[in-house]
Scaffold this motif. Structure first.
Motif, PDB file in Angstrom:
ATOM      1  N   ALA A 158       0.809  -1.221   0.000  1.00  9.48           N
ATOM      2  CA  ALA A 158       0.000   0.000   0.000  1.00  9.48           C
ATOM      3  C   ALA A 158       0.841   1.268   0.000  1.00  9.48           C
ATOM      4  O   ALA A 158       0.425   2.279  -0.585  1.00  9.48           O
ATOM      5  CB  ALA A 158      -0.936   0.004   1.220  1.00  9.48           C
ATOM      6  N   TYR A 159       1.987   1.252   0.637  1.00  8.55           N
ATOM      7  CA  TYR A 159       2.775   2.480   0.810  1.00  8.55           C
ATOM      8  C   TYR A 159       4.035   2.503  -0.039  1.00  8.55           C
ATOM      9  O   TYR A 159       4.280   3.470  -0.771  1.00  8.55           O
ATOM     10  CB  TYR A 159       3.140   2.649   2.288  1.00  8.55           C
ATOM     11  N   SER A 160       4.841   1.454   0.035  1.00 12.60           N
ATOM     12  CA  SER A 160       6.138   1.485  -0.647  1.00 12.60           C
ATOM     13  C   SER A 160       6.007   1.395  -2.158  1.00 12.60           C
ATOM     14  O   SER A 160       6.830   1.937  -2.891  1.00 12.60           O
ATOM     15  CB  SER A 160       7.021   0.335  -0.136  1.00 12.60           C
ATOM     16  N   PHE A 161       4.972   0.700  -2.658  1.00 17.83           N
ATOM     17  CA  PHE A 161       4.817   0.521  -4.090  1.00 17.83           C
ATOM     18  C   PHE A 161       4.078   1.671  -4.765  1.00 17.83           C
ATOM     19  O   PHE A 161       3.974   1.699  -5.983  1.00 17.83           O
ATOM     20  CB  PHE A 161       4.073  -0.784  -4.386  1.00 17.83           C
ATOM     21  N   ARG A 162       3.539   2.599  -4.020  1.00 16.07           N
ATOM     22  CA  ARG A 162       2.798   3.699  -4.640  1.00 16.07           C
ATOM     23  C   ARG A 162       3.771   4.688  -5.260  1.00 16.07           C
ATOM     24  O   ARG A 162       4.923   4.815  -4.835  1.00 16.07           O
ATOM     25  CB  ARG A 162       1.899   4.401  -3.616  1.00 16.07           C
ATOM     26  N   SER A 218       5.728   7.895  -5.964  1.00 20.64           N
ATOM     27  CA  SER A 218       6.131   8.980  -5.071  1.00 20.64           C
ATOM     28  C   SER A 218       6.105  10.344  -5.756  1.00 20.64           C
ATOM     29  O   SER A 218       6.007  11.363  -5.090  1.00 20.64           O
ATOM     30  CB  SER A 218       7.559   8.728  -4.551  1.00 20.64           C
ATOM     31  N   GLU A 219       6.168  10.370  -7.080  1.00 22.10           N
ATOM     32  CA  GLU A 219       6.221  11.660  -7.784  1.00 22.10           C
ATOM     33  C   GLU A 219       4.837  12.250  -8.029  1.00 22.10           C
ATOM     34  O   GLU A 219       4.535  13.347  -7.564  1.00 22.10           O
ATOM     35  CB  GLU A 219       6.988  11.490  -9.102  1.00 22.10           C
ATOM     36  N   PRO A 220       3.934  11.553  -8.752  1.00 23.20           N
ATOM     37  CA  PRO A 220       2.631  12.175  -8.991  1.00 23.20           C
ATOM     38  C   PRO A 220       1.746  12.136  -7.761  1.00 23.20           C
ATOM     39  O   PRO A 220       1.791  11.193  -6.975  1.00 23.20           O
ATOM     40  CB  PRO A 220       2.037  11.324 -10.122  1.00 23.20           C
ATOM     41  N   LYS A 221       0.906  13.124  -7.569  1.00 21.65           N
ATOM     42  CA  LYS A 221      -0.021  13.220  -6.455  1.00 21.65           C
ATOM     43  C   LYS A 221      -1.295  12.463  -6.806  1.00 21.65           C
ATOM     44  O   LYS A 221      -1.884  12.673  -7.865  1.00 21.65           O
ATOM     45  CB  LYS A 221      -0.356  14.679  -6.120  1.00 21.65           C
ATOM     46  N   SER A 222      -1.702  11.614  -5.905  1.00 24.39           N
ATOM     47  CA  SER A 222      -2.933  10.864  -6.120  1.00 24.39           C
ATOM     48  C   SER A 222      -4.141  11.747  -5.822  1.00 24.39           C
ATOM     49  O   SER A 222      -4.083  12.640  -4.984  1.00 24.39           O
ATOM     50  CB  SER A 222      -2.953   9.624  -5.227  1.00 24.39           C
ATOM     51  N   TRP A 271      -3.456   5.722   0.788  1.00 23.13           N
ATOM     52  CA  TRP A 271      -2.851   4.403   0.945  1.00 23.13           C
ATOM     53  C   TRP A 271      -3.266   3.736   2.250  1.00 23.13           C
ATOM     54  O   TRP A 271      -3.135   2.508   2.386  1.00 23.13           O
ATOM     55  CB  TRP A 271      -1.331   4.513   0.910  1.00 23.13           C
ATOM     56  N   LEU A 272      -3.799   4.503   3.207  1.00 27.24           N
ATOM     57  CA  LEU A 272      -4.223   3.908   4.474  1.00 27.24           C
ATOM     58  C   LEU A 272      -5.395   2.947   4.280  1.00 27.24           C
ATOM     59  O   LEU A 272      -5.445   1.877   4.892  1.00 27.24           O
ATOM     60  CB  LEU A 272      -4.599   5.005   5.468  1.00 27.24           C
ATOM     61  N   GLY A 273      -6.326   3.330   3.424  1.00 24.53           N
ATOM     62  CA  GLY A 273      -7.449   2.447   3.146  1.00 24.53           C
ATOM     63  C   GLY A 273      -6.997   1.158   2.483  1.00 24.53           C
ATOM     64  O   GLY A 273      -7.473   0.065   2.825  1.00 24.53           O
ATOM     65  N   GLN A 274      -6.083   1.284   1.542  1.00 29.39           N
ATOM     66  CA  GLN A 274      -5.553   0.084   0.903  1.00 29.39           C
ATOM     67  C   GLN A 274      -4.819  -0.798   1.910  1.00 29.39           C
ATOM     68  O   GLN A 274      -4.907  -2.028   1.856  1.00 29.39           O
ATOM     69  CB  GLN A 274      -4.611   0.488  -0.227  1.00 29.39           C
ATOM     70  N   PHE A 275      -4.108  -0.169   2.827  1.00 25.14           N
ATOM     71  CA  PHE A 275      -3.374  -0.937   3.833  1.00 25.14           C
ATOM     72  C   PHE A 275      -4.322  -1.746   4.702  1.00 25.14           C
ATOM     73  O   PHE A 275      -4.099  -2.945   4.940  1.00 25.14           O
ATOM     74  CB  PHE A 275      -2.542   0.008   4.694  1.00 25.14           C
TER      75      PHE A 275
END
Length: 243
Positions: free
Chosen positions: A182-186, A188-192, A199-203
């Motif tokens: 959820a966190y490390s694979f997202r 980092s450059e573009p803003k979601s 990413w908390l919901g995915q976690f």
């Protein structure tokens, strides 16, 4: 003894895993983390396997040269190094402590960081296959033969506190793996569009699903643990009565 083993493992776990967690969640440099895992699982453990065989042979050879020549095989074996723990000492545990410690640290690297480096399990399997042979050479030729009647490790129904350590690693690996996905694979450059907290919901979703997959086999276990231990106790009692 169990407390000393657990505390020593905790020290080694912090020593080995801190830098890995920092690269996974702090810097999020997954490419470099793969290289670190590759070095630890291949180069590091391969070098350790060689040293476990070479060092006892070297110590035994040097000690034998300092003694009188013409000794029998039994006398030479008596002067060989014992199968003791170099960390905790022979009064606490025997030499299997280092073997279990190495397996526990390796198990942690596989369970925690396999999403980042999936081939870690294959390298660990190959390393363990090689280590079976190197440990056999070490026990048969480099160390003094073991005596089951005086060995600190007696016949027990399990591997003791190490089983709890492996189970703790298995359970704590669930939130770690969910956090990696959820966190490390997202990116980092573009803003979601969901914001930084998306990413908390995915976690939480991944974490609950992984816990469910981990708990279901325990519920539908064919042989409960207490019945398995009872069967072991009965078989041990029957073997003792036959003797």
């Amino acid at each position: 003894e169990d407390s000393a083993i657990f505390k020593t493992f905790l020290f080694f776990a912090v020593n080995h895993y801190t830098i890995l967690f920092w690269y996974a969640f702090g810097l999020r440099d997954l490419a470099f983390l793969k290289q670190v895992l590759l070095m630890k699982l291949v180069i590091g453990q391969g070098t350790q396997n060689m040293s476990e065989v070479v060092m006892p042979l070297f110590k035994g050879t040097m000690k034998a040269q300092g003694l009188s020549r013409g000794m029998t095989r039994t006398e030479k074996e008596y002067h060989s190094p014992e199968y003791n723990s170099d960390i905790l000492g022979s009064n606490v545990t025997d030499g299997k402590f280092e073997d279990f410690l190495e397996l526990a640290v390796q198990w942690g690297m596989i369970m925690y960081f396999s999403p980042i480096f999936p081939a870690s399990a294959i390298f660990a399997l190959l390393n363990n296959l090689v280590e079976i042979r190197t440990d056999g050479l070490r026990l048969c030729y480099a160390l003094r033969s073991l005596r089951p009647d005086t060995a600190p490790s007696r016949q027990v129904p399990s591997i003791g506190v190490w089983l709890k350590i492996f189970e703790i690693i298995s359970w704590t690996a669930i939130p770690v793996n969910a956090l990696i996905f959820a966190y490390s694979f997202r990116d980092s450059e573009p803003k979601s569009s969901e914001g930084d907290s998306g990413w908390l919901g995915q976690f939480f979703v991944l974490e609950h699903l992984m816990f469910l997959l981990r708990v279901v086999p325990l519920i539908v276990n064919e042989v409960p643990l207490h019945l398995d231990n009872l069967r072991f106790s009965l078989s041990s009692a029957s073997s003792k009565s036959e003797d």
